[in-house]
Motif scaffolding. Structure first.
Motif, PDB file in Angstrom:
ATOM      1  N   ALA A  42      -6.371   2.913  -0.159  1.00  0.00           N
ATOM      2  CA  ALA A  42      -6.880   1.941   0.801  1.00  0.00           C
ATOM      3  C   ALA A  42      -8.327   2.312   1.115  1.00  0.00           C
ATOM      4  CB  ALA A  42      -6.039   1.947   2.077  1.00  0.00           C
ATOM      5  N   SER A  43      -9.101   1.315   1.529  1.00  0.00           N
ATOM      6  CA  SER A  43     -10.497   1.550   1.896  1.00  0.00           C
ATOM      7  C   SER A  43     -10.589   1.917   3.371  1.00  0.00           C
ATOM      8  CB  SER A  43     -11.321   0.280   1.641  1.00  0.00           C
ATOM      9  OG  SER A  43     -10.900  -0.751   2.539  1.00  0.00           O
ATOM     10  N   ILE A  53       0.872  -1.176   0.000  1.00  0.00           N
ATOM     11  CA  ILE A  53       0.000   0.000   0.000  1.00  0.00           C
ATOM     12  C   ILE A  53       0.915   1.235   0.000  1.00  0.00           C
ATOM     13  CG2 ILE A  53      -1.679   1.302   1.382  1.00  0.00           C
ATOM     14  CD1 ILE A  53      -2.752  -1.421   2.340  1.00  0.00           C
ATOM     15  N   PRO A  54       0.677   2.217  -0.874  1.00  0.00           N
ATOM     16  CA  PRO A  54       1.644   3.316  -1.043  1.00  0.00           C
ATOM     17  C   PRO A  54       1.614   4.345   0.091  1.00  0.00           C
ATOM     18  CG  PRO A  54      -0.237   3.699  -2.448  1.00  0.00           C
ATOM     19  CD  PRO A  54      -0.462   2.345  -1.819  1.00  0.00           C
ATOM     20  N   LEU A  55       1.703   3.842   1.319  1.00  0.00           N
ATOM     21  CA  LEU A  55       1.670   4.718   2.489  1.00  0.00           C
ATOM     22  C   LEU A  55       2.780   4.327   3.456  1.00  0.00           C
ATOM     23  CD1 LEU A  55      -2.153   4.577   3.369  1.00  0.00           C
ATOM     24  CD2 LEU A  55      -0.977   6.451   2.184  1.00  0.00           C
ATOM     25  N   GLU A  58      -8.877  11.016   4.515  1.00  0.00           N
ATOM     26  CA  GLU A  58      -9.737  11.436   3.403  1.00  0.00           C
ATOM     27  C   GLU A  58      -9.011  11.280   2.069  1.00  0.00           C
ATOM     28  OE1 GLU A  58     -13.390  12.956   1.929  1.00  0.00           O
ATOM     29  OE2 GLU A  58     -12.830  12.323   3.943  1.00  0.00           O
ATOM     30  N   TYR A  59      -7.741  11.663   2.015  1.00  0.00           N
ATOM     31  CA  TYR A  59      -6.957  11.510   0.794  1.00  0.00           C
ATOM     32  C   TYR A  59      -6.787  10.038   0.452  1.00  0.00           C
ATOM     33  CZ  TYR A  59      -5.280  16.407   0.782  1.00  0.00           C
ATOM     34  OH  TYR A  59      -5.191  17.773   0.723  1.00  0.00           O
ATOM     35  N   VAL A  60      -6.454   9.253   1.468  1.00  0.00           N
ATOM     36  CA  VAL A  60      -6.182   7.824   1.253  1.00  0.00           C
ATOM     37  C   VAL A  60      -7.387   7.141   0.616  1.00  0.00           C
ATOM     38  CG1 VAL A  60      -5.679   5.629   2.391  1.00  0.00           C
ATOM     39  CG2 VAL A  60      -4.518   7.714   3.153  1.00  0.00           C
ATOM     40  N   GLN A  90     -12.177   0.222   5.585  1.00  0.00           N
ATOM     41  CA  GLN A  90     -11.921  -1.014   6.319  1.00  0.00           C
ATOM     42  C   GLN A  90     -10.423  -1.307   6.395  1.00  0.00           C
ATOM     43  OE1 GLN A  90     -14.149  -3.169   8.052  1.00  0.00           O
ATOM     44  NE2 GLN A  90     -12.115  -3.749   8.800  1.00  0.00           N
ATOM     45  N   ASP A  91      -9.727  -1.071   5.270  1.00  0.00           N
ATOM     46  CA  ASP A  91      -8.268  -1.239   5.275  1.00  0.00           C
ATOM     47  C   ASP A  91      -7.633  -0.349   6.340  1.00  0.00           C
ATOM     48  OD1 ASP A  91      -8.313  -3.021   3.127  1.00  0.00           O
ATOM     49  OD2 ASP A  91      -7.896  -1.474   1.633  1.00  0.00           O
ATOM     50  N   LEU A  92      -8.063   0.919   6.383  1.00  0.00           N
ATOM     51  CA  LEU A  92      -7.469   1.866   7.333  1.00  0.00           C
ATOM     52  C   LEU A  92      -7.728   1.443   8.774  1.00  0.00           C
ATOM     53  CD1 LEU A  92      -8.118   5.316   5.618  1.00  0.00           C
ATOM     54  CD2 LEU A  92      -5.922   4.205   6.008  1.00  0.00           C
ATOM     55  N   ASP A  93      -8.938   0.940   9.032  1.00  0.00           N
ATOM     56  CA  ASP A  93      -9.230   0.445  10.380  1.00  0.00           C
ATOM     57  C   ASP A  93      -8.279  -0.692  10.737  1.00  0.00           C
ATOM     58  OD1 ASP A  93     -11.288   2.278  10.475  1.00  0.00           O
ATOM     59  OD2 ASP A  93     -12.879   0.808  10.129  1.00  0.00           O
ATOM     60  N   ASP A  94      -8.052  -1.591   9.775  1.00  0.00           N
ATOM     61  CA  ASP A  94      -7.153  -2.724  10.011  1.00  0.00           C
ATOM     62  C   ASP A  94      -5.705  -2.250  10.153  1.00  0.00           C
ATOM     63  OD1 ASP A  94      -9.354  -4.369   9.821  1.00  0.00           O
ATOM     64  OD2 ASP A  94      -8.951  -5.001   7.752  1.00  0.00           O
ATOM     65  N   ILE A  95      -5.320  -1.242   9.357  1.00  0.00           N
ATOM     66  CA  ILE A  95      -3.959  -0.710   9.424  1.00  0.00           C
ATOM     67  C   ILE A  95      -3.698  -0.091  10.796  1.00  0.00           C
ATOM     68  CG2 ILE A  95      -2.483   1.172   8.571  1.00  0.00           C
ATOM     69  CD1 ILE A  95      -3.624   0.537   5.740  1.00  0.00           C
ATOM     70  N   VAL A  96      -4.647   0.700  11.296  1.00  0.00           N
ATOM     71  CA  VAL A  96      -4.481   1.305  12.620  1.00  0.00           C
ATOM     72  C   VAL A  96      -4.356   0.223  13.689  1.00  0.00           C
ATOM     73  CG1 VAL A  96      -5.633   2.684  14.403  1.00  0.00           C
ATOM     74  CG2 VAL A  96      -5.582   3.490  12.038  1.00  0.00           C
TER      75      VAL A  96
END
Length: 253
Positions: free
Chosen positions: A144-145, A88-90, A136-138, A147-153
């Motif tokens: 990423a979605s 993921i490009p982050l 918001e940008y992501v 849900q992805d962000l929730d999982d990433i955190v």
């Protein structure tokens, strides 16, 4: 290094080669050190050996507590076998204390404890200087979605709990760190796992008692010998002989 291997990617600190098994890569740790978006460069003898060994140690620790990551096994002093993932490009940054750009942005004295761990993101793009981006940008740009962000955190905070504890146990304060997250597929099921590396290149580490910096800030700020700092971290985890004062590559096999 075998000359016949196919190079997949070369970054500032590592090279990825085609793996020896399907779905794998060989990650080679270079001695190159860079700072300020590669405006400052040097070759630090032994740095790649230390980062390979330390990243192995931390990734295995994550595996032991059930945090999924790309590490499979260390091959030799400078290389490890890893799972091939879609990155993921982050850059996912976790901050426990104010330092670096956060101190500059908010005018906080370096070392100020934050109210709670803060997770933030930067867009992985060297040409742009890895700019900070919001959720918001992501989501808007499809990196990423939600849900992805929730999982990433969730992953990032689990990594933070683990690293904070193991560093504290050897007298080191984990100021902040960054990780990358990759996608892998088991048939049609997608999972997010920790990728890239965990080493003093990607963490800010301060001695608990003295505040001495044991991370790449030593290079960024000309505070001494970077190899000595990284060797000290490895020594505290028992990855180097207790009487080691500077890296001897034969000490790590």
């Amino acid at each position: 290094m075998a000359p016949r291997r196919k190079k997949i990617y070369e970054g500032k600190a590592k090279i990825l080669y085609e793996g020896t098994e399907p779905g794998t890569l060989v990650q080679y740790f270079k001695d190159d050190a860079t700072a300020f978006n590669a405006q400052k460069k040097a070759v630090i003898e032994g740095k790649g050996v230390l980062n390979n060994r330390l990243s192995e140690f931390f990734m295995q620790g994550l595996t032991n507590i059930g945090v999924p990551n790309h590490f499979i096994r260390r091959i030799n002093m400078r290389e490890q076998l890893i799972r091939q993932v879609e990155i993921i490009p982050l850059e996912v940054i976790v901050r426990n204390f104010a330092a670096g750009s956060l101190s500059k942005r908010l005018g906080l004295e370096e070392g100020t404890q934050l109210p709670r761990p803060i997770v933030e993101y930067s867009f992985k793009n060297d040409d742009l200087g890895d700019p900070m981006v919001s959720e918001e940008y992501v989501i808007a740009f499809g990196w990423a979605s939600q849900q992805d962000l929730d999982d990433i955190v969730s992953l990032a905070l689990r990594v933070n709990d683990f690293l904070s504890g193991v560093f504290f146990g050897v007298g080191i304060k984990l100021i902040d760190f960054k990780i990358e997250i990759g996608r892998i597929w088991d048939n049609d099921f997608m999972r997010l796992i920790v990728a890239d590396e965990i080493s003093p290149d990607s963490c800010r580490l301060w001695d608990l008692k003295t505040g001495q910096k044991l991370d790449k800030d030593v290079f960024r700020r000309d505070l001494g010998d970077l190899t000595d700092a990284y060797t000290e971290v490895a020594r505290r985890f028992g990855l180097m002989p207790a009487n080691t004062t500077s890296l001897k590559p034969t000490a790590i096999n």
